[in-house]
Design an enzyme around this catalytic site. Sequence first.
Site, PDB file in Angstrom:
ATOM      1  N   HIS A 155       2.460   1.411  -3.283  1.00 44.57           N
ATOM      2  CA  HIS A 155       1.277   2.805  -3.713  1.00 44.57           C
ATOM      3  C   HIS A 155       1.253   4.136  -3.707  1.00 44.57           C
ATOM      4  O   HIS A 155       0.981   5.380  -3.141  1.00 44.57           O
ATOM      5  CB  HIS A 155      -0.135   2.519  -2.983  1.00 44.57           C
ATOM      6  N   ASP A 190       0.915  -0.800   0.452  1.00 48.61           N
ATOM      7  CA  ASP A 190      -0.151   0.035  -0.369  1.00 48.61           C
ATOM      8  C   ASP A 190       0.975   1.918   0.220  1.00 48.61           C
ATOM      9  O   ASP A 190       1.814   1.026  -0.860  1.00 48.61           O
ATOM     10  CB  ASP A 190      -0.626   0.155   1.567  1.00 48.61           C
TER      11      ASP A 190
END
Length: 386
Positions: A233, A210
């Site tokens: 991310h 993430d």
Amino acid sequence: MAQTMSLLLILLSLSLTVSNGAHNVIDFGAKPDGVSDNKKAFLDAWAKVCSSTQPASIYVPPGRFLVSQADFMGPCKQNSVEIYIDGTIVAPSGYTSTTKWILFQYVDGFSIFGGTLDGQGHSMWNCKTSGSNCLEASTSLTIAQSKDVKIQGLTSVNSEGFHMSIYQSSGVTVQNIQISAPSNSPNTDGIHVQLSDHVIIQGSNIKTGDDCISLGAGSRNVLITDIYCGPGHGISIGSLGSIAHEQGVQNVTVSSVVFHDTTNGVRIKTWGKHYQGYVQFIMFQNIVMYNVSNPIIIDQRYCPHNNNCPNQNSGVKISNVIYSNIRGYSDTEVAMKFDCSPSNPCQGISLQDIKLTYQNQQAKSFCNNASGFNSGTITPPSCLGS
Ligand SMILES: *[C@@H]1O[C@H](CO)[C@@H](O)[C@H](O)[C@H]1NC(C)=O
Ligand SMILES: *[C@@H]1O[C@H](CO)[C@@H](O)[C@H](O)[C@H]1NC(C)=O
Ligand SMILES: *[C@@H]1O[C@H](CO)[C@@H](O)[C@H](O)[C@H]1NC(C)=O
């Protein structure tokens, strides 16, 4: 006699602290066998150093130390507690029912040097990816309501949820950290900052499933520098604006970062909901993007599954954001996207020396409700209104 005895004990304990320096967790009964739960030994060592009236330290030698959920609570009697870790601290395998694995709370003045945290997150990830109803994943290391904290040279692998969370704290320096979890491990953010002030994250290598670093509401005076991020991310401010009365984000510098195979580079993200808030005085500079899906992005329409927010405008005002010296290549055609709130347009977005390509060709930029200034060479050409 009793007096001599207690004097002797005092002398003995003094000499232990002075001559051996740190309190070794082994002396509190810890076993580096990877199986026995060492929570009590670690907490006993903590109680010892935290109640000491002089600077005191804990030593965790090499080996695998299983420690179940543990709260290391302050306030301590002095503001110089140090923890030196050569070993690996291992979470119980199989997901637990707590949201925090290792917590430091209400501590003013402590440092952690070295060490590895192994969150053993696999069964939690399997549960989440199978779509079952899972318990909440735990964050490996949480620093909450603390001050003057230094985390240096720590490695965190395979957290169930976030690797590290800095919450309601002030004066936190995180240096030379290694974070790693597979790119498909759900919600394994690297470092999350929230309601915290004067935070420095420096010289760290983050590979995860993430955000490498995420800054939530109330992140202020934050410096992020010399970071390698990917897979992951990217570095994100947000998501903001999901609830009412959220604190804003301001004075954040992100500098000297390499992104590699990430879904975003530098992102500011708010919910498409009307709750008010702000993001201001932000600087992204000296950044290289290798194969990043959204290198530069402001997204103020976040509304997953169109739940409770379709057709609302974000109430979060974004202003005074500088993007300077950002180069590399995008994995999608739109390399620069400013999709701002129609009711609170982005203002004072400044672009300086941007060079982003897509498949060796010119990439595109996209603007909605965004204005600002351009200087130097900007490719793709800027779409900011003035
Ligand atoms: C902005 O944040 C940095 C990093 O924490 C800090 O050194 C600086 O003093 C802050 N600037 C202002 C104007 O508060
Ligand atoms: C670019 O990154 C994506 C992940 O974001 C990856 O799936 C893809 O293989 C990468 N492409 C190249 C050319 O490395
Ligand atoms: C926001 O953008 C839309 C679409 O580009 C435009 O129609 C609208 O006038 C803009 N609103 C403001 C306040 O600039």
